[in-house]
Design a protein around this motif. Structure first.
Motif, mmCIF file in Angstrom:
data_model
loop_
_atom_site.group_PDB
_atom_site.id
_atom_site.type_symbol
_atom_site.label_atom_id
_atom_site.label_comp_id
_atom_site.label_asym_id
_atom_site.label_seq_id
_atom_site.Cartn_x
_atom_site.Cartn_y
_atom_site.Cartn_z
ATOM 1 N N ARG A 80 0.836 -1.207 0.000
ATOM 2 C CA ARG A 80 0.000 0.000 0.000
ATOM 3 C C ARG A 80 0.872 1.258 0.000
ATOM 4 O O ARG A 80 0.628 2.201 -0.764
ATOM 5 C CB ARG A 80 -0.921 -0.034 1.219
ATOM 6 C CG ARG A 80 -1.985 1.007 1.259
ATOM 7 C CD ARG A 80 -3.075 0.664 2.273
ATOM 8 N NE ARG A 80 -2.542 0.337 3.590
ATOM 9 C CZ ARG A 80 -2.622 -0.885 4.147
ATOM 10 N NH1 ARG A 80 -3.188 -1.889 3.518
ATOM 11 N NH2 ARG A 80 -2.138 -1.098 5.363
ATOM 12 N N VAL A 81 1.902 1.277 0.852
ATOM 13 C CA VAL A 81 2.795 2.440 0.903
ATOM 14 C C VAL A 81 3.540 2.583 -0.420
ATOM 15 O O VAL A 81 3.687 3.699 -0.946
ATOM 16 C CB VAL A 81 3.799 2.304 2.069
ATOM 17 C CG1 VAL A 81 4.773 3.480 2.065
ATOM 18 C CG2 VAL A 81 3.063 2.246 3.402
ATOM 19 N N LYS A 82 3.997 1.474 -0.961
ATOM 20 C CA LYS A 82 4.725 1.524 -2.236
ATOM 21 C C LYS A 82 3.849 2.085 -3.348
ATOM 22 O O LYS A 82 4.276 2.930 -4.132
ATOM 23 C CB LYS A 82 5.219 0.120 -2.596
ATOM 24 C CG LYS A 82 6.015 0.070 -3.889
ATOM 25 C CD LYS A 82 6.460 -1.350 -4.213
ATOM 26 C CE LYS A 82 7.127 -1.407 -5.574
ATOM 27 N NZ LYS A 82 7.497 -2.783 -5.968
ATOM 28 N N GLU A 83 2.597 1.628 -3.390
ATOM 29 C CA GLU A 83 1.677 2.086 -4.430
ATOM 30 C C GLU A 83 1.342 3.569 -4.268
ATOM 31 O O GLU A 83 1.259 4.317 -5.249
ATOM 32 C CB GLU A 83 0.400 1.252 -4.396
ATOM 33 C CG GLU A 83 -0.608 1.624 -5.469
ATOM 34 C CD GLU A 83 -1.852 0.757 -5.437
ATOM 35 O OE1 GLU A 83 -2.841 1.122 -6.111
ATOM 36 O OE2 GLU A 83 -1.839 -0.284 -4.739
ATOM 37 N N ASN A 84 1.174 4.011 -3.036
ATOM 38 C CA ASN A 84 0.750 5.392 -2.775
ATOM 39 C C ASN A 84 1.872 6.406 -2.866
ATOM 40 O O ASN A 84 1.628 7.584 -3.173
ATOM 41 C CB ASN A 84 0.102 5.484 -1.392
ATOM 42 C CG ASN A 84 -1.224 4.749 -1.318
ATOM 43 O OD1 ASN A 84 -1.877 4.518 -2.343
ATOM 44 N ND2 ASN A 84 -1.636 4.374 -0.117
ATOM 45 N N THR A 85 3.109 5.975 -2.570
ATOM 46 C CA THR A 85 4.207 6.938 -2.468
ATOM 47 C C THR A 85 5.378 6.682 -3.419
ATOM 48 O O THR A 85 6.278 7.511 -3.512
ATOM 49 C CB THR A 85 4.768 6.978 -1.037
ATOM 50 O OG1 THR A 85 5.432 5.734 -0.755
ATOM 51 C CG2 THR A 85 3.664 7.190 -0.012
ATOM 52 N N GLY A 86 5.391 5.534 -4.106
ATOM 53 C CA GLY A 86 6.537 5.208 -4.945
ATOM 54 C C GLY A 86 7.742 4.759 -4.150
ATOM 55 O O GLY A 86 8.889 4.906 -4.580
#
Length: 252
Positions: A192-198
């Motif tokens: 989720r963090v990777k998808e939202n923030t790169g």
């Protein structure tokens, strides 16, 4: 786009007898949006790599560079590395008696951003992140990691990841001690963090089970303080079948 460049990194640690070389020239580049799985047998230097990048005083860098967007990480203090966008999820998170999770998180956010988050927005963000990680609201008033189960400790690490929003996350065996349900929840949090923030991710693990939930773009086999081989996700599958014997034999 954020880039973490590790160039010919050499690290030693003090023992009772003398300094012992652990990392013997590590080269690795991690960019925004990439997940790099670091796999290898016990004692190969994976955790040393993580702690050296984070600035643990036990480890001495004897050669090489670590650059974050061209800036020399090795010249920064630990707090400066965090402010620059580095994050370490520890294999064995430490207890902090007398400090509640809510106070710890807000203090950390303030230190990294240079200003305190607006209270109303912050409370909403914390509540949302905890719900996503299936954490009870009472968790926020408990002391940091004190009496936490292994799964609670790891969820707390990912809660920090969600709220602090670093550029590069180093996850040191985040899967250790987790049952299947907790592993899924923690993995979903990272994704989720990777998808939202790169977010760029260095994922240190012994086993492929977490890689079923966090898909790696690159897999690196770590043996005897070096990257012995790099490849795609298929390399992790080969390691699952064959183990590390062929790398250990070659390293002798």
């Amino acid at each position: 786009m954020t880039t973490l460049e590790i160039k010919n990194l050499q690290v030693s640690v003090e023992t009772d007898d003398a300094a012992k070389e652990i990392l013997r020239g590590v080269d690795l580049t991690i960019r925004s949006g990439e997940t790099h799985a670091i796999m290898g047998p016990n004692g190969s230097g994976k955790s040393t790599l993580a702690y050296a990048i984070a600035g643990h005083p036990k480890y001495t860098v004897t050669g090489g560079e670590v650059l974050l967007d061209g800036e020399n990480v090795l010249e920064m203090g630990v707090d400066e590395r965090a402010q620059a966008g580095l994050f370490l999820a520890m294999q064995y998170p430490v207890e902090v008696p007398g400090v509640t999770v809510s106070n710890f998180l807000r203090t950390a956010k303030t230190a990294i951003d240079g200003e305190a988050p607006k209270l109303r927005t912050w409370v909403k963000d914390v509540k949302g992140a905890m719900e996503a990680l299936k954490m009870d609201a009472s968790f926020a008033e408990r002391n940091v990691n004190e009496g936490f189960s292994g799964g609670e400790k790891k969820r707390h690490e990912i809660l920090q990841l969600e709220l602090l929003q670093p550029k590069i996350a180093i996850l040191d065996e985040t899967d250790s001690g987790l049952d299947v349900d907790a592993l899924k929840i923690v993995s979903e949090g990272v994704n989720r963090v990777k998808e939202n923030t790169g977010l760029g991710v260095m994922l240190i693990t012994h086993y492929t089970r977490i890689l079923r939930y966090i898909q790696p773009d690159f897999v690196h086999v770590f043996v005897n303080g070096r990257v012995a081989e790099s490849g795609g996700s298929d390399l992790a599958e080969r390691l699952e079948e064959e183990g590390y014997d062929r790398f250990l034999t070659a390293a002798v």
